[in-house]
Enzyme design. Structure first.
Site: not given
Ligand SMILES: NC(=O)c1ccc[n+]([C@@H]2O[C@H](COP(=O)([O-])OP(=O)(O)OC[C@H]3O[C@@H](n4cnc5c(N)ncnc54)[C@H](OP(=O)(O)O)[C@@H]3O)[C@@H](O)[C@H]2O)c1
Length: 262
Positions: A32, A37, A62, A95
């Site tokens: 994704d 990004y 996106k 997006h």
């Molecule tokens: N469409 C949209 O508007 C939108 C908005 C936000 C996000 N997104 C997508 O969704 C993805 C994920 O969301 P997000 O990046 O906001 O947050 P998330 O996936 O909820 O959380 C990421 C955080 O959790 C940590 N983490 C990952 N796996 C873990 C585990 N097994 N145990 C403990 N901690 C863990 C990561 O640490 P490390 O990185 O240090 O491993 C990072 O600090 C994004 O990367 C993006 O692709 C889309």
């Protein structure tokens, strides 16, 4: 679409190339990314270096709000494909319904991307139920991507996805780091030899039509997040996790979030 994908927001440069390469080696087949990004080129490098065939990878990008007018949208998708080094993406999302977004014109321009073969499937992200309803009338949608984790219910949107045959993708599925510290999730995890993060991801993919794209810049987290297909949560455990919902919406940028979010 594989139920578990790798999120890549805030993973840039060589770290992104390495993260995506490693994910493909672990077994991830859903990546994704997004124009915003600023890592499409590095995602593309990882895809090019990998032994995994293009057709086995579900690649998602996106279109950013400033590219949602009918002139900019096709040009921006062309640039995305160039950076990614591919002829098509498997899923192309709007997006945010913001910036140059105009329901009729944007949906028409999005649909043209599918007709021209640049996007196999279409989706929308950060849409409210009303916007989703309107978008579905204008183009055949495959998926909706919104924030979803144990602390934010998305009951209405998930219900809509189920009744209209759309897939639902959770973003920020780990509540950006709040999930690992939750005691209920930890306790459920202990019973299965899993962590709170693994329990939250399992809870998501165990729901009908729900997929998740956790971001993990660390190799350890990427591997752990993929290890959620060897256990099952009971009905009681699933409902204990549904009970954690407390309206915690983490992502709501002022200039982008739909007014209905308040
Ligand atoms: N469409 C949209 O508007 C939108 C908005 C936000 C996000 N997104 C997508 O969704 C993805 C994920 O969301 P997000 O990046 O906001 O947050 P998330 O996936 O909820 O959380 C990421 C955080 O959790 C940590 N983490 C990952 N796996 C873990 C585990 N097994 N145990 C403990 N901690 C863990 C990561 O640490 P490390 O990185 O240090 O491993 C990072 O600090 C994004 O990367 C993006 O692709 C889309």
């Amino acid at each position: 679409m594989p139920a578990l994908g790798l999120g890549t927001w805030q993973v840039t440069g060589d770290g992104c190339r390495k993260a995506v390469s490693d994910a493909l080696e672990i077994g991830y087949r859903h990546i994704d990314t997004a124009q915003a990004y600023e890592n499409e080129a590095e995602v593309g490098e990882a895809l090019a270096e990998s032994d995994v065939a293009r057709e086995d990878i579900f690649l998602v990008t996106k279109v950013w709000p400033s590219n949602l007018d009918p002139e900019s949208l096709p040009r921006s998708v062309e640039r995305s494909l160039e950076k990614l080094g591919v002829d098509y993406v498997d899923l192309l999302y709007i997006h945010w319904p913001a910036g140059g977004f105009e329901m009729n014109a944007t949906m028409e321009a999005l649909l043209a991307q599918q007709d021209e073969g640049r996007a196999r499937r279409l989706g929308v992200s950060n849409f409210t139920p009303d916007l989703l309803e309107a978008a579905m009338e204008r183009a055949p949608l495959f998926a909706l991507q919104v924030e979803y984790h144990p602390f934010l219910s998305q009951h209405e949107l998930i219900g809509m996805c189920r009744s209209h045959d759309l897939l639902f993708t959770s973003y920020s599925p780990l509540a950006r780091g709040d999930v690992p510290a939750d005691e209920t999730l930890q306790a459920i995890g202990e019973a299965h030899g899993k962590t709170a993060a693994q329990v939250a991801l399992r809870w998501q993919v165990q729901q009908d039509r729900v997929a998740a794209v956790p971001k993990a810049s660390s190799a350890e987290h990427r591997r752990a997040n993929f290890e959620i297909f060897d256990f099952e949560l009971s009905e009681e455990e699933m409902s204990a996790i549904f009970d954690l919902a407390r309206g915690e919406r983490i992502i709501a940028p002022d200039a982008l979030a739909p007014p209905a979010w308040g």
